[in-house]
Every structure is written in C-alpha cells, then in structure tokens.
Design an enzyme around this catalytic site. Structure first.
Site, mmCIF file in Angstrom:
data_model
loop_
_atom_site.group_PDB
_atom_site.id
_atom_site.type_symbol
_atom_site.label_atom_id
_atom_site.label_comp_id
_atom_site.label_asym_id
_atom_site.label_seq_id
_atom_site.Cartn_x
_atom_site.Cartn_y
_atom_site.Cartn_z
ATOM 1 N N LYS A 1 -10.836 -3.106 -3.056
ATOM 2 C CA LYS A 1 -11.811 -2.005 -3.072
ATOM 3 C C LYS A 1 -11.188 -0.704 -3.516
ATOM 4 O O LYS A 1 -11.805 0.104 -4.170
ATOM 5 C CB LYS A 1 -12.302 -1.742 -1.643
ATOM 6 C CG LYS A 1 -13.361 -2.593 -1.124
ATOM 7 C CD LYS A 1 -13.747 -2.032 0.254
ATOM 8 C CE LYS A 1 -13.611 -3.076 1.336
ATOM 9 N NZ LYS A 1 -12.397 -3.001 2.109
ATOM 10 N N LYS B 1 0.820 -1.215 0.000
ATOM 11 C CA LYS B 1 0.000 0.000 0.000
ATOM 12 C C LYS B 1 0.849 1.258 0.000
ATOM 13 O O LYS B 1 0.428 2.296 -0.507
ATOM 14 C CB LYS B 1 -0.959 0.015 1.191
ATOM 15 C CG LYS B 1 -2.127 -0.934 1.002
ATOM 16 C CD LYS B 1 -3.272 -0.603 1.921
ATOM 17 C CE LYS B 1 -4.497 -1.438 1.574
ATOM 18 N NZ LYS B 1 -5.605 -1.229 2.461
ATOM 19 N N LYS C 1 -4.240 -8.895 -5.669
ATOM 20 C CA LYS C 1 -5.587 -9.265 -5.224
ATOM 21 C C LYS C 1 -6.625 -8.207 -5.630
ATOM 22 O O LYS C 1 -6.295 -7.022 -5.767
ATOM 23 C CB LYS C 1 -5.615 -9.492 -3.718
ATOM 24 C CG LYS C 1 -5.483 -8.238 -2.913
ATOM 25 C CD LYS C 1 -5.874 -8.475 -1.474
ATOM 26 C CE LYS C 1 -5.998 -7.141 -0.784
ATOM 27 N NZ LYS C 1 -7.115 -7.000 0.090
HETATM 28 N N1 AQP Z 1 -9.234 -10.246 -3.091
HETATM 29 C C1 AQP Z 1 -9.646 -10.837 -1.976
HETATM 30 N N2 AQP Z 1 -9.868 -12.169 -1.941
HETATM 31 C C2 AQP Z 1 -10.299 -12.786 -0.808
HETATM 32 N N3 AQP Z 1 -10.548 -12.108 0.341
HETATM 33 C C3 AQP Z 1 -10.358 -10.776 0.335
HETATM 34 N N4 AQP Z 1 -10.505 -9.831 1.280
HETATM 35 C C4 AQP Z 1 -10.178 -8.620 0.774
HETATM 36 N N5 AQP Z 1 -9.796 -8.744 -0.499
HETATM 37 C C5 AQP Z 1 -9.897 -10.070 -0.805
HETATM 38 C C6 AQP Z 1 -10.982 -10.089 2.624
HETATM 39 O O1 AQP Z 1 -12.076 -9.211 2.872
HETATM 40 C C7 AQP Z 1 -12.054 -8.847 4.251
HETATM 41 C C8 AQP Z 1 -12.185 -7.374 4.389
HETATM 42 O O2 AQP Z 1 -11.057 -6.726 3.892
HETATM 43 P P1 AQP Z 1 -10.694 -5.279 4.407
HETATM 44 O O3 AQP Z 1 -11.775 -4.361 4.052
HETATM 45 O O4 AQP Z 1 -10.375 -5.328 5.839
HETATM 46 O O5 AQP Z 1 -9.411 -4.850 3.699
HETATM 47 P P2 AQP Z 1 -8.498 -5.488 2.658
HETATM 48 O O6 AQP Z 1 -8.113 -6.875 3.068
HETATM 49 O O7 AQP Z 1 -7.370 -4.550 2.441
HETATM 50 O O8 AQP Z 1 -9.508 -5.562 1.440
HETATM 51 P P3 AQP Z 1 -9.669 -4.670 0.160
HETATM 52 O O9 AQP Z 1 -10.973 -4.987 -0.411
HETATM 53 O O10 AQP Z 1 -8.496 -4.844 -0.694
HETATM 54 O O11 AQP Z 1 -9.735 -3.179 0.694
HETATM 55 P P4 AQP Z 1 -8.727 -1.999 0.476
HETATM 56 O O12 AQP Z 1 -8.570 -1.869 -0.992
HETATM 57 O O13 AQP Z 1 -9.388 -0.851 1.126
HETATM 58 O O14 AQP Z 1 -7.452 -2.368 1.157
HETATM 59 C C9 AQP Z 1 -10.769 -9.400 4.852
HETATM 60 O O15 AQP Z 1 -11.074 -10.583 5.554
HETATM 61 C C10 AQP Z 1 -9.937 -9.693 3.665
HETATM 62 O O16 AQP Z 1 -9.021 -10.739 3.901
#
Ligand code: AQP
Length: 334
Positions: free
Chosen positions: A205, A120, A202
């Site tokens: 969001k 990040k 991955k």
């Molecule tokens: N690509 C993914 N595949 C499987 N699981 C995923 N998770 C996130 N992306 C994937 C799981 O979703 C939960 C919530 O995630 P988060 O909001 O805490 O943050 P993150 O892991 O950083 O997810 P994002 O969607 O990528 O958000 P941003 O872009 O804001 O960082 C977690 O259980 C995560 O493992």
C-alpha cells in the site's frame, strides 16, 4: 454478542489491516478473502489497526478517510458485521496497555530480527520512529488480548505472529498461564503477491509508486493499464518459474487467483502466445473482479461504517479488558 466469541464455543480468529493507504489485491487475497471464508467456522474479530499505521508518517485527514475506507473494503469483500466483530484499534486502550507490558518482556534482539522493520527502515535505521521498531509487540498485544486461536495473514506477517507466540510463551512461563498461543494461517497460493513494478518486493500500500499495486478501488481501465506496463522477464514463454522468471510467475499467480483457475491450466491456454495477449486477458479478468467489488464498496455510507465501528468496539472492549485484568493480576499490578 453477534457470534460465539464470548461463550468459547468457536475458536477465535483475529486479524487486521493498517489504514495506511488504499487496499490492494495482495491485501485481498492474502487476508480479506480468507477472513470471509472463516466466518462460518470461527468467531471472528477484525480490526483496523490504526496505531500501526502511524508508525510511519500519515496525513491526519487522509488517515481518517483511510480508516473508514478500510472498513468499507472489509464489507465489500464479504465481512459481515452481524457475524464478525469489526472495530478500530485506537478505540480500545487495552491494546496499547498490553503492548507496554509486552514491551517489558520483549528483547531488543527479538525485534532486531524482524525483516519488515529492516525493509521499512532501509538505510535510515537510526532515524525512524521507535514505534516502527516496536510495532510487532503491539501486534502481539492485538492478537493475545482476544485469546486468539488463529491469525490469517499473508506470508510477510508470519514472523510477527511467531513473535506473538514467543512472547505469550515467555510471559506464561514467568507469570503463570495467561495467554493462549495463537497460530498463523497462511494460504500458500495467495501468501505473497509481488509488486507489478518490482517482482522482487511484495505489493505494498505504501509503495512509492501506484504502478506497484492494483488497488481494489482502481477503475478497471486503470488496472488494465498498470498490468500492460507491469515489468516482465526476458523470454516470451508464459511459464511459471518463481526463481528464474519472477515477474511472469507473479502475473500468473494473480491471474489464477482472480479467475479461480490453476496455473498449469493457464500455462496450457497461453502456450505459444506472447505477453501481449496474456496481459490483455489478465486486464479483462481483473476488471471482471473489480467492477462488482467496487459496486458493493461504494454502497456503504460513512455513517453506516461509523455505527459498525462503534458497535464493534462495544463488543470487543470487555473481551480485551478481561485479558488485561488477568495479565495485570498475574504481574502483581492488581
Ligand atoms: N503483497 C501481499 N501479498 C499477500 N498478502 C499481503 N498482505 C499485505 N501485502 C500482501 C497481507 O495483508 C494484510 C494486511 O496488511 P497490513 O495492512 O497489516 O500491512 P502490510 O503487511 O505491511 O501490508 P501492505 O499492504 O504492504 O501495507 P504497508 O505498505 O502499509 O506496509 C496482512 O495479513 C498482510 O500479510
């Protein structure tokens, strides 16, 4: 209390999602779907981790909407507020208080190892906020406050749960038993959904382009278009090979999850057929999943959601307070 959390009958599950954008199918299969299944067996606490979201820039008005919409997605996925506690992290100040305490036993070297921070922060490591660096410590506080036994997450969060375990052990060793040691629960097949535009990273969001993800709120025709435009590997065969052909492997994985089929069956169904057919069918299957989900999603009002969050905070607060008091006593602060 709407479940067996306070009397210790059931093991405790804690997890959360950041309201940092629209939730996507990676969040659904990596987290939400598992949560729903766990509501029978565990006492469940599901948080909207808004303090985590502000570790990167957020538009205040949009953040406020995202908080409500994240809960809306929990409800649409089948999280039941009669059975699980749903609350907003910033409603309970014990989270940041415990995070501060844990910051004092976490080491810079612990946090320097975190891959998500490296990803990040990218090239601007010296210029990102301290919050982004310290985020895993806040996550440890979230988990440890509730005597959590299990943390259902996607693969990307495994390292952060490991850190929570390490900090709990370190604290217990120095100050006497205070925290339960939580376990990460990661479902193998849904652990890591990759980006449609880049299968090396991955699905996320906060990806730069919406072409990266299938949002749970994408209209079926929008999702189908994104799938048609998803990058593909060279070659024509619909075969699962994560190393040599990560793009089609990711699409096969998504198809299998959405259709509830196994990957081998899909390979057989698409033997001798091209990407075009496969993607078109995947678009259809995606729409069949999204339509009923969205119908439920739009059925909850903001008022209803705010009430759920308020009631959830009222239930979670005393649990968090009890752990915080114990921690402060063991530290000699009380
Ligand atoms: N690509 C993914 N595949 C499987 N699981 C995923 N998770 C996130 N992306 C994937 C799981 O979703 C939960 C919530 O995630 P988060 O909001 O805490 O943050 P993150 O892991 O950083 O997810 P994002 O969607 O990528 O958000 P941003 O872009 O804001 O960082 C977690 O259980 C995560 O493992």
């Amino acid at each position: 209390m709407n479940n067996n959390i306070s009397n210790g009958v059931k093991k405790i599950v804690f997890s959360g999602v950041q309201p940092s954008g629209v939730l996507h199918i990676g969040n659904y299969f990596g987290a939400l779907q598992q949560w729903v299944d766990m509501q029978d067996k565990y006492g469940c606490i599901f948080c909207v981790v808004d303090y985590h979201a502000i570790t990167v820039k957020q538009d205040p008005r949009q953040l406020n909407k995202n908080i409500i919409n994240t809960v809306r997605a929990y409800l649409a996925s089948g999280i039941n507020p009669e059975r699980s506690i749903i609350f907003q992290q910033s409603d309970i100040s014990a989270h940041t208080e415990l995070a501060w305490i844990l910051n004092c036993i976490a080491r810079i070297s612990d946090l320097n190892k975190m891959t998500q921070f490296k990803e990040k922060s990218g090239d601007s490591r010296e210029n990102v906020g301290v919050g982004l660096f310290a985020y895993p410590v806040l996550m440890a506080a979230d988990i440890l406050l509730y005597n959590t036994d299990a943390v259902p997450v996607g693969e990307d969060q495994k390292q952060h749960v490991e850190l929570s375990r390490a900090l709990a052990r370190r604290f217990n060793a120095q100050f006497g038993h205070t925290f339960k040691i939580p376990e990460a629960i990661i479902k193998k097949e849904s652990a890591r959904i990759m980006g449609l535009d880049n299968p090396a990273k991955k699905m996320s969001k906060s990806a730069a382009s919406p072409a990266n993800y299938i949002a749970l709120t994408d209209k079926p025709e929008v999702a189908a278009k994104k799938i048609m435009r998803a990058v593909t590997d060279s070659g024509k065969e619909i075969k699962f090979n994560i190393v040599k052909r990560p793009a089609i492997a990711n699409l096969l994985n998504i198809y299998a999850l959405l259709a509830g089929k196994n990957i081998k069956t899909l390979e057989r169904e698409y033997a001798g057929r091209g990407y075009g057919d496969f993607k078109k069918d995947l678009g259809k299957v995606t729409g069949e999943f999204l339509s009923p989900w969205q119908k439920k999603y739009y059925s909850f009002s903001d008022e209803e959601i705010k009430k759920i969050l308020k009631a959830g905070a009222e239930q979670a607060r005393p649990l968090a307070k009890a752990t915080l008091i114990k921690t402060k006593k063991n530290l000699g602060l009380i």
